[in-house]
Write a protein that holds these residues in place. Structure first.
Motif, PDB file in Angstrom:
ATOM      1  N   THR A   1       4.921  -3.797 -17.136  1.00 42.05           N
ATOM      2  CA  THR A   1       5.325  -2.164 -17.478  1.00 42.05           C
ATOM      3  C   THR A   1       4.244  -1.944 -15.815  1.00 42.05           C
ATOM      4  N   GLN A   2       3.274  -2.485 -15.515  1.00 40.70           N
ATOM      5  CA  GLN A   2       2.340  -2.153 -14.129  1.00 40.70           C
ATOM      6  C   GLN A   2       2.553  -2.416 -12.465  1.00 40.70           C
ATOM      7  N   TRP A   3       4.228  -3.174 -12.665  1.00 43.91           N
ATOM      8  CA  TRP A   3       4.681  -3.024 -10.961  1.00 43.91           C
ATOM      9  C   TRP A   3       4.442  -1.474 -10.679  1.00 43.91           C
ATOM     10  N   PRO A   4       3.937  -1.617  -8.870  1.00 44.56           N
ATOM     11  CA  PRO A   4       4.220  -0.703  -8.700  1.00 44.56           C
ATOM     12  C   PRO A   4       5.285   0.031  -8.640  1.00 44.56           C
TER      13      PRO A   4
ATOM     14  N   ALA B   1       2.203 -10.031 -19.531  1.00 45.91           N
ATOM     15  CA  ALA B   1       3.391  -9.917 -19.439  1.00 45.91           C
ATOM     16  C   ALA B   1       3.800 -10.522 -19.196  1.00 45.91           C
ATOM     17  N   SER B   2       3.378 -11.702 -18.322  1.00 47.27           N
ATOM     18  CA  SER B   2       3.329 -13.103 -17.283  1.00 47.27           C
ATOM     19  C   SER B   2       3.941 -14.009 -17.704  1.00 47.27           C
ATOM     20  N   TYR B   3       4.979 -15.254 -16.991  1.00 48.82           N
ATOM     21  CA  TYR B   3       5.487 -16.184 -17.760  1.00 48.82           C
ATOM     22  C   TYR B   3       4.321 -17.038 -18.060  1.00 48.82           C
ATOM     23  N   HIS B   4       2.666 -16.926 -17.378  1.00 48.76           N
ATOM     24  CA  HIS B   4       1.528 -17.430 -18.301  1.00 48.76           C
ATOM     25  C   HIS B   4       1.384 -17.781 -19.188  1.00 48.76           C
ATOM     26  N   ALA B   5       1.744 -16.242 -20.154  1.00 46.13           N
ATOM     27  CA  ALA B   5       1.461 -16.177 -21.277  1.00 46.13           C
ATOM     28  C   ALA B   5       1.563 -16.982 -21.945  1.00 46.13           C
ATOM     29  N   ALA B   6       2.913 -17.451 -21.650  1.00 38.87           N
ATOM     30  CA  ALA B   6       3.486 -19.413 -22.351  1.00 38.87           C
ATOM     31  C   ALA B   6       2.717 -19.965 -22.549  1.00 38.87           C
ATOM     32  N   TYR B   7       1.661 -20.436 -21.586  1.00 37.98           N
ATOM     33  CA  TYR B   7       1.352 -21.365 -21.832  1.00 37.98           C
ATOM     34  C   TYR B   7      -0.470 -22.146 -21.177  1.00 37.98           C
TER      35      TYR B   7
ATOM     36  N   GLY C   1       0.272  -4.931 -19.735  1.00 36.65           N
ATOM     37  CA  GLY C   1       2.067  -4.884 -18.814  1.00 36.65           C
ATOM     38  C   GLY C   1       1.625  -5.457 -17.812  1.00 36.65           C
ATOM     39  N   ASN C   2       0.661  -6.127 -17.504  1.00 33.36           N
ATOM     40  CA  ASN C   2       0.494  -7.135 -16.365  1.00 33.36           C
ATOM     41  C   ASN C   2       0.998  -8.190 -16.288  1.00 33.36           C
ATOM     42  N   GLY C   3       1.921  -8.691 -14.922  1.00 36.87           N
ATOM     43  CA  GLY C   3       2.325  -9.896 -14.737  1.00 36.87           C
ATOM     44  C   GLY C   3       1.822 -10.369 -13.911  1.00 36.87           C
ATOM     45  N   HIS C   4       2.236 -11.990 -13.046  1.00 33.24           N
ATOM     46  CA  HIS C   4       1.465 -12.845 -12.850  1.00 33.24           C
ATOM     47  C   HIS C   4       1.156 -12.277 -11.465  1.00 33.24           C
TER      48      HIS C   4
END
Length: 464
Positions: free
Chosen positions: A243-246, A402-408, A435-438
């Motif tokens: 949710t955090q992308w501006p 929310a990042s793809y890094h959350a998985a590993y 809500g943060n991504g990479h």
């Protein structure tokens, strides 16, 4: 036309010793100060004529931080003299009130948002590393690294902070967000850090030459799916939480949205070979640390794997590492996915293990699930070899919800801890940051995250 009394919030005159008068012109804000402070109407010539003194004796000072102009001029008669009627100099301001300021000087329009620099005391740039290569009659320099340094007016932190970007990026990712807000570089300067920004060798302002090897880039579609519009992806389950992308509206995070377009314009070519990039980056950072002394590294993504190699080469000069979603998982291997890199565990190039390792094939590994609801990642078989040069370097790994890094990313943390490294692990959602991504350094809550990092750095370097 406005009078001086119309544009100032306060006008005061007073003694400056028995022979001088000082005038303080206080403007209501920095913008009004910038418009009027250099007007000839209040310049040394005009003040000299008004008070009948030699122009060369008028002292005129601008104090932009306070939005104040200070003017001093010699008294016609000393304080306390027989004919002096203004003992304390407090009546001289009256003559200034009706000064006609004229039309303010035009200010050029600035077409983009800009960030206030009031805490910045100085800046500079230089290059480190590199060597001449090629035939004697036509050599070029290869492997050099561009470095920019930002110095606050008041240095309050014991160690500088060096920011190392990831793949497809340059130091611009730390400077300002794509929607024009303050970036992490300025934030950390405001906290009192000396901040160093680099462009990895063969990237951005650190020149790439064809002989360095082929490059790659991210397509706009890949950037949308991986970084900016993750909520629409099905590649990983956590993406729907992004949710955090501006930006705003249905096009947020996609081509044609001005924020996305500004971000994608910052993407640059990256050398295909992570190993070659790691070798050059490790060497350039060793030269930088030798030049500047001990520092804290803040790395992101691809730069994270380089951070381990940098600390391995200069363990006494790296005081802590903050790794924002570092390249991973170990060996780039997940359940159902074969190894695809990071052959030394968390690095593409050799690290110092004990017992020693001459060939990465000597690292015997097993699959391990350190978090029950997360995927299994590889780590060493016991007894695990130790990363001896990293054992005294405090490490923080940070992962977005929310990042793809959350998985590993837990796999990277587990591998490092097993190898004797002191690692703290922050999943941002566990700190109430959602809500943060990479690309969290560019997202809407970027400064909230930066404050969390600053707090950890302060605690981890407090005893030094």
């Amino acid at each position: 036309m406005p009078k001086l009394r119309d544009v100032c919030s306060h006008i005061r005159s007073k003694n400056a010793g028995p022979f001088w008068i000082t005038i303080d012109l206080t403007f209501p804000d920095r913008g009004t100060f910038d418009l009027h402070s250099t007007s000839p109407a209040i310049g040394p010539g005009a003040i000299a004529a008004m008070f009948d003194v030699e122009p060369g004796l008028v002292k005129h000072f601008l104090v932009p931080e306070l939005a104040v102009v200070k003017i001093s001029y010699p008294r016609k008669r000393p304080q306390g003299g027989a004919l002096e009627r203004d003992m304390h100099g407090g009546q001289q301001y009256n003559r200034l009130l009706e000064i006609d300021m004229g039309a303010p000087k035009p200010v050029p329009a600035i077409p983009v948002p800009v960030v206030d620099q009031h805490t910045l005391g100085g800046r500079g740039h230089f290059f480190v590393g590199g060597s001449y290569a090629g035939p004697p009659e036509g050599q070029t320099m290869a492997g050099q690294m561009f470095v920019e340094v930002l110095v606050p007016k008041e240095v309050r932190k014991p160690y500088p902070l060096v920011l190392l970007h990831g793949a497809g990026q340059t130091a611009t990712c730390w400077m300002q967000t794509p929607d024009g807000r303050k970036g992490w570089a300025d934030y950390f300067v405001e906290q009192g850090y000396i901040v160093y920004l680099v462009d990895q060798p063969m990237r951005g302002r650190s020149a790439w030459h064809p002989a360095d090897g082929p490059t790659r880039n991210y397509t706009a579609q890949a950037v949308e799916a991986q970084f900016t519009a993750c909520a629409q992806t099905t590649a990983w389950s956590e993406g729907k939480l992004h949710t955090q992308w501006p930006g705003s509206g249905p096009g947020r995070g996609r081509r044609g949205d001005p924020v996305f377009d500004a971000f994608y314009a910052s993407m640059v070519e990256t050398l295909v070979s992570n190993e070659d990039t790691a070798i050059r980056t490790q060497a350039a950072f060793a030269a930088l640390l030798d030049k500047m002394g001990p520092a804290v590294l803040l790395t992101h993504s691809q730069g994270g794997s380089f951070g381990w190699a940098i600390a391995d080469a200069r363990p006494g000069l790296v005081k802590a590492i903050v790794a924002i979603e570092p390249s991973g998982p170990p060996f780039n291997a997940l359940e159902g996915r074969p190894r695809s890199g990071l052959k030394w565990g968390v690095s593409d190039i050799a690290l110092t293990y004990d017992p020693p390792v001459d060939d990465p094939a000597q690292l015997a590994v097993v699959a391990h699930r350190s978090e029950p609801h997360r995927v299994a990642c590889e780590r060493q078989q016991e007894p695990a070899r130790q990363l001896v040069n990293l054992q005294n370097v405090p490490v923080l790994v940070v992962t977005g919800e929310a990042s793809y890094h959350a998985a590993y990313d837990h796999g990277t943390v587990d591998f490092l801890r097993q190898a004797g490294v002191q690692v703290d692990f922050i999943r941002l959602e566990e700190r109430g940051i959602h809500g943060n991504g990479h690309m969290m350094m560019l997202e809407a809550n970027n400064l909230e995250i930066a404050a969390c990092l600053d707090d950890w750095i302060a605690k981890s370097t407090r005893g030094d």
